[in-house]
Design a protein around this motif. Structure first.
Motif, PDB file in Angstrom:
ATOM      1  N   VAL A  24       0.847  -1.198   0.000  1.00 21.39           N
ATOM      2  CA  VAL A  24       0.000   0.000   0.000  1.00 21.39           C
ATOM      3  C   VAL A  24       0.879   1.244   0.000  1.00 21.39           C
ATOM      4  CG1 VAL A  24      -1.573   1.379   1.427  1.00 21.39           C
ATOM      5  CG2 VAL A  24      -2.090  -1.023   1.002  1.00 21.39           C
ATOM      6  N   VAL A  25       1.933   1.228   0.825  1.00 24.95           N
ATOM      7  CA  VAL A  25       2.829   2.386   0.874  1.00 24.95           C
ATOM      8  C   VAL A  25       3.536   2.553  -0.482  1.00 24.95           C
ATOM      9  CG1 VAL A  25       4.967   3.278   1.884  1.00 24.95           C
ATOM     10  CG2 VAL A  25       3.168   2.367   3.373  1.00 24.95           C
ATOM     11  N   ALA A  26       3.991   1.450  -1.059  1.00 23.04           N
ATOM     12  CA  ALA A  26       4.673   1.524  -2.354  1.00 23.04           C
ATOM     13  C   ALA A  26       3.762   2.177  -3.391  1.00 23.04           C
ATOM     14  CB  ALA A  26       5.095   0.133  -2.807  1.00 23.04           C
ATOM     15  N   GLN A  27       2.521   1.761  -3.393  1.00 22.38           N
ATOM     16  CA  GLN A  27       1.571   2.296  -4.370  1.00 22.38           C
ATOM     17  C   GLN A  27       1.298   3.784  -4.117  1.00 22.38           C
ATOM     18  OE1 GLN A  27      -1.664  -0.450  -4.847  1.00 22.38           O
ATOM     19  NE2 GLN A  27      -2.715   0.846  -6.342  1.00 22.38           N
ATOM     20  N   ALA A  28       1.205   4.137  -2.839  1.00 23.27           N
ATOM     21  CA  ALA A  28       0.928   5.535  -2.495  1.00 23.27           C
ATOM     22  C   ALA A  28       2.109   6.430  -2.875  1.00 23.27           C
ATOM     23  CB  ALA A  28       0.622   5.664  -1.001  1.00 23.27           C
ATOM     24  N   PRO A 115       1.417   1.221  13.094  1.00 24.85           N
ATOM     25  CA  PRO A 115       0.078   0.969  12.537  1.00 24.85           C
ATOM     26  C   PRO A 115      -0.820   2.177  12.785  1.00 24.85           C
ATOM     27  CG  PRO A 115       0.825  -0.930  13.817  1.00 24.85           C
ATOM     28  CD  PRO A 115       1.853   0.147  13.997  1.00 24.85           C
ATOM     29  N   GLY A 116      -1.594   2.543  11.797  1.00 28.84           N
ATOM     30  CA  GLY A 116      -2.462   3.710  11.942  1.00 28.84           C
ATOM     31  C   GLY A 116      -1.870   4.950  11.287  1.00 28.84           C
ATOM     32  N   SER A 117      -0.585   4.904  10.928  1.00 27.98           N
ATOM     33  CA  SER A 117       0.001   6.032  10.197  1.00 27.98           C
ATOM     34  C   SER A 117      -0.667   6.113   8.828  1.00 27.98           C
ATOM     35  CB  SER A 117       1.501   5.810   9.977  1.00 27.98           C
ATOM     36  OG  SER A 117       2.142   5.536  11.196  1.00 27.98           O
ATOM     37  N   SER A 118      -0.740   7.318   8.279  1.00 22.51           N
ATOM     38  CA  SER A 118      -1.351   7.421   6.955  1.00 22.51           C
ATOM     39  C   SER A 118      -0.243   7.485   5.899  1.00 22.51           C
ATOM     40  CB  SER A 118      -2.225   8.670   6.877  1.00 22.51           C
ATOM     41  OG  SER A 118      -1.415   9.822   6.842  1.00 22.51           O
ATOM     42  N   THR A 119      -0.578   7.073   4.700  1.00 20.48           N
ATOM     43  CA  THR A 119       0.391   7.167   3.609  1.00 20.48           C
ATOM     44  C   THR A 119       0.700   8.636   3.330  1.00 20.48           C
ATOM     45  OG1 THR A 119      -1.343   7.145   1.941  1.00 20.48           O
ATOM     46  CG2 THR A 119      -0.406   5.019   2.548  1.00 20.48           C
ATOM     47  N   GLY A 120      -0.293   9.497   3.598  1.00 18.53           N
ATOM     48  CA  GLY A 120      -0.091  10.934   3.438  1.00 18.53           C
ATOM     49  C   GLY A 120       1.056  11.439   4.311  1.00 18.53           C
TER      50      GLY A 120
ATOM     51  N   VAL B 466      -8.000   6.780  15.437  1.00 19.81           N
ATOM     52  CA  VAL B 466      -7.006   6.910  14.374  1.00 19.81           C
ATOM     53  C   VAL B 466      -7.261   8.162  13.531  1.00 19.81           C
ATOM     54  CG1 VAL B 466      -6.062   5.887  12.263  1.00 19.81           C
ATOM     55  CG2 VAL B 466      -6.458   4.463  14.276  1.00 19.81           C
ATOM     56  N   ASN B 467      -8.478   8.249  12.960  1.00 22.94           N
ATOM     57  CA  ASN B 467      -8.768   9.456  12.187  1.00 22.94           C
ATOM     58  C   ASN B 467      -9.928  10.266  12.778  1.00 22.94           C
ATOM     59  OD1 ASN B 467     -10.895   7.868  11.407  1.00 22.94           O
ATOM     60  ND2 ASN B 467     -10.350   7.802   9.228  1.00 22.94           N
ATOM     61  N   ARG B 468     -10.452   9.850  13.913  1.00 17.07           N
ATOM     62  CA  ARG B 468     -11.435  10.626  14.697  1.00 17.07           C
ATOM     63  C   ARG B 468     -11.259  10.272  16.165  1.00 17.07           C
ATOM     64  NH1 ARG B 468     -16.076  11.979  11.490  1.00 17.07           N
ATOM     65  NH2 ARG B 468     -17.514  12.235  13.186  1.00 17.07           N
ATOM     66  N   PHE B 469     -11.681  11.170  17.012  1.00 11.25           N
ATOM     67  CA  PHE B 469     -11.640  10.919  18.462  1.00 11.25           C
ATOM     68  C   PHE B 469     -10.245  10.502  18.920  1.00 11.25           C
ATOM     69  CE2 PHE B 469     -15.638   9.293  16.560  1.00 11.25           C
ATOM     70  CZ  PHE B 469     -16.435  10.384  16.867  1.00 11.25           C
TER      71      PHE B 469
END
Lengths: 134, 557
Positions: A24-28, A115-120, B466-469
């Motif tokens: 997923v990260v590679a694609q992002a 875990p939970g980090s965004s690709t952004g 994660v993306n809220r609260f």
């Protein structure tokens, strides 16, 4: 003249088969305009460094969820130092306990994405580092 | 009133209601688009029209009756609860044996062994590629000596044991059989499961060794051998769990799992096995994810699709061949590192969906698994969650309590249709092995995984914490610490084993195995002989690597 795209190696180090995050990260990163070299599974630290040098990347992103990070990441960092390639930015994604995170960051890992980090966030981080290194 | 006038009245009232709703919507628009993980748009409400052409006997039927939509047992949990089976294993055989006995003391009813990665990939603990991995994600088992310690003082005639082992499944099964014999048990009595599902390793889990064709031979050798010697053993656990964890949708999870199952059945039949001889021992393993009703419907649909496939496509006659029996685990990928206690709630709802979907056994994840391997306290809470569902909230009192819900039945029908569409597509591609070879399945999963991640980042999908609260300060929780000396001790024991055995016997057993692998004989007896001589896992898999070669992963991003 257009800027040359950032080259990033995304790799799975060790025997861990969880590659959802890495892919997923590679694609992002690719969607964000970077050139991505994805190694696939079961890379040794030696293979990672070798590929990184061959492909002339600026960033290495390593994914590891098996808990073997303290054995497998330091050799990568050390080999990069030996090759005088410490300008290559190393980032890590995976399940890394806090105290290990601290150790890794003191020893050359630029950032650890849990875990939970965004690709952004990851894209942003790489861009910012590239800016700093100019 | 006649059926027709009932219907007309329903249509009239629905229309009137819809007009009212549309007016209300102009003032109070809905919060968002409502969609299932699999993409289906969810309607405002479901009514009898949703299940218009519904035939109770052919679509649902009674619990324990074909096509088993409502469950595979006539009394479901009124007779016997599901097996509470927590996947566990870490460090050495001694430590894992202690965790097993602890879990059995706490009321767990079956064992589930997690092996470390070198074991899963057929390397001994002192192999260079095992660096850093020994005892990490599971227990290290290098030889029969480790299996003896792992099962010490556990009555193997009273518990059933599930082993998450795939590429070297034959070797670990041979070790377990040998330990059982040493405990003085007749082999017909031992109960358990080996995962032995190599196809999903290529697409989702990654612990393959050999190329697909050779791997399929090992799978089928186990079917044939176990059918005769250990009739109570589940010879495979065909797994959608990891496919879902890799990012697939609910529909894809069932479709690719059953697609793989079709490939195993076809391979076994081609090898000359009778369908009703091996099919009753096929078992399944699914994921319980977060969209509650979709998950319940998914389990029901999977049972129906499988029953029809086995009866209509493969001509099974034994009802047991048509019954989809499955283990469930809650979705590890939904656990968050942020606010980890919130994971308790996620796990509870996911587990409830598995129970309402009629699972035969269940693993509930621990709250701390996005941070580390679970601590004993967290594992206990996870087990207690199952016990609350089983004993306190009444959902086990009747079979398939959601059956007949307009929504659930509509979703069940929808998932069945979509799954069948995928299975047809896989058939057109030449079967699951071919669809994996060309990367079709991997690309489908990858696309879903990417879409999911984007939805989270665009806040189309809310993940609490994660993306809220979110919270800026995270509460520390006690995590499991691994003993760093495990690897060294394991390697020492391995060396002792290598020194203390009869070397001539080992060498000749390995040579026989190599020879058999070049031919067409069933390999199980040869593997058993090598195991009994204390040949190591690495040596046995090494012999097979010599003959079969190794699989090279293809990645198309």
């Amino acid at each position: 003249m257009a800027e040359k795209p950032v080259r990033v190696l995304v790799g799975k180090v060790g025997l861990d088969g969880h590659d959802r995050g890495a892919k997923v990260v590679a694609q992002a990163l690719r969607d964000a305009g970077m050139e991505v070299i994805y190694t696939g599974l079961r890379q040794t630290p030696e293979q990672i460094v070798e590929t990184a040098l061959q492909e002339d990347v600026q960033v290495i992103g390593l994914s590891i969820l098996s808990g073997a990070h303290m054995q497998l990441l330091p050799p990568v960092l050390e080999m990069l130092r030996e090759q005088e390639s410490h300008d290559i930015i190393v980032i890590v994604g995976g399940i890394i306990p806090k105290e290990d995170m601290v150790y890794l960051k003191e020893n050359g890992v630029a950032e650890v994405f849990s875990p939970g980090s965004s690709t952004g966030q990851i894209v942003q981080f790489i861009k910012q580092k590239m800016e700093e290194n100019k | 009133m006649s059926d027709q006038s009932n219907y007309d009245e329903l249509m009239r009232s629905k229309k009137a209601w819809e007009e009212k709703v549309n007016k209300a919507l102009q003032k109070y628009p809905e919060r968002k688009e409502f969609k299932l993980d699999s993409g289906l748009e969810v309607e405002k409400v479901y009514d009898p029209l949703a299940v218009d052409d519904f035939n109770y006997r052919s679509q649902l039927n009674w619990p324990g009756e074909y096509p088993y939509t409502r469950g595979i047992q006539p009394t479901m949990y009124r007779g016997r609860l599901w097996t509470m089976r927590q996947y566990a294993g870490f460090g050495s055989a001694e430590e894992t044996n202690r965790r097993f006995r602890y879990l059995l003391d706490q009321g767990q009813t079956g064992l589930s062994v997690a092996f470390d990665l070198p074991t899963q990939i057929g390397y001994d603990s002192d192999h260079p590629l095992a660096r850093g991995e020994v005892g990490k994600v599971g227990v290290a088992v290098d030889s029969l000596a480790d299996m003896e310690i792992l099962m010490k003082e556990i009555p193997l005639d009273q518990v059933s044991t599930s082993m998450t082992i795939n590429a070297p499944a034959a070797v670990l099964l041979a070790m377990y059989m040998t330990v059982s014999e040493k405990q003085g048990l007749p082999l017909e009595q031992i109960k358990g499961t080996i995962q032995n599902d190599i196809l999903k390793e290529y697409v989702a889990r990654g612990t393959y060794i050999f190329p697909p064709r050779e791997s399929m031979r090992l799978v089928i050798d186990i079917f044939a051998f176990a059918g005769e010697k250990i009739p109570n053993w589940n010879t495979i656990s065909i797994s959608g769990y990891h496919i879902r964890e890799a990012g697939s949708t609910a529909v894809q999870e069932v479709a690719f799992t059953l697609g793989n199952a079709v490939a195993y059945v076809e391979a076994a039949m081609e090898a000359g096995l009778e369908v009703d001889q091996f099919a009753p021992r096929l078992s399944f393993f699914f994921n319980a994810h977060s969209n509650f009703f979709e998950e319940v419907a998914k389990f029901r649909a999977a049972r129906r699709v499988w029953a029809r496939l086995m009866k209509e496509r493969f001509g099974a006659r034994n009802p047991r061949s048509m019954m989809l029996r499955f283990h469930t685990q809650t979705a590890g990928s939904t656990l968050t590192a942020q606010q980890p206690d919130v994971n308790l709630m996620r796990v509870a709802f996911q587990a409830l969906s598995a129970v309402l979907g009629g699972t035969q056994s269940l693993h509930t994840n621990s709250r701390d698994e996005a941070l580390a391997l679970p601590s004993e306290q967290s594992v206990l809470l996870a087990l207690r969650t199952q016990q609350v569902i089983a004993h306190e909230i009444g959902v086990t009192d009747t079979a398939d309590p959601l059956g007949g819900s307009y929504y659930i039945e509509k979703l069940t029908d929808h998932i069945e249709e979509e799954v069948n569409r995928y299975i047809k597509k896989i058939d057109e591609l030449g079967g699951a092995v071919e669809a994996i070879d060309t990367g079709f399945i991997q690309q489908e999963i990858q696309a879903s995984a990417y879409r999911y991640q984007k939805e989270v980042e665009e806040q189309k999908r809310i993940v609490v914490g994660v993306n809220r609260f979110t919270e800026s300060e995270e509460q520390p929780i006690d995590l499991l610490k691994m003993d760093p000396a495990t690897s060294r001790r394991q390697i020492e024991r391995l060396k002792e084993v290598r020194l203390s055995r009869n070397q001539g016997e080992v060498a000749s057993a390995l040579q026989e195995l190599r020879k058999a692998a070049q031919g067409e004989e069933n390999l199980m007896p040869f593997i058993l002989a090598a195991v009994k001589a204390y040949a190591t896992l690495g040596e046995i898999c090494g012999a097979l690597r010599d003959v079969f070669g190794e699989y090279q992963q293809q990645v198309n991003l």
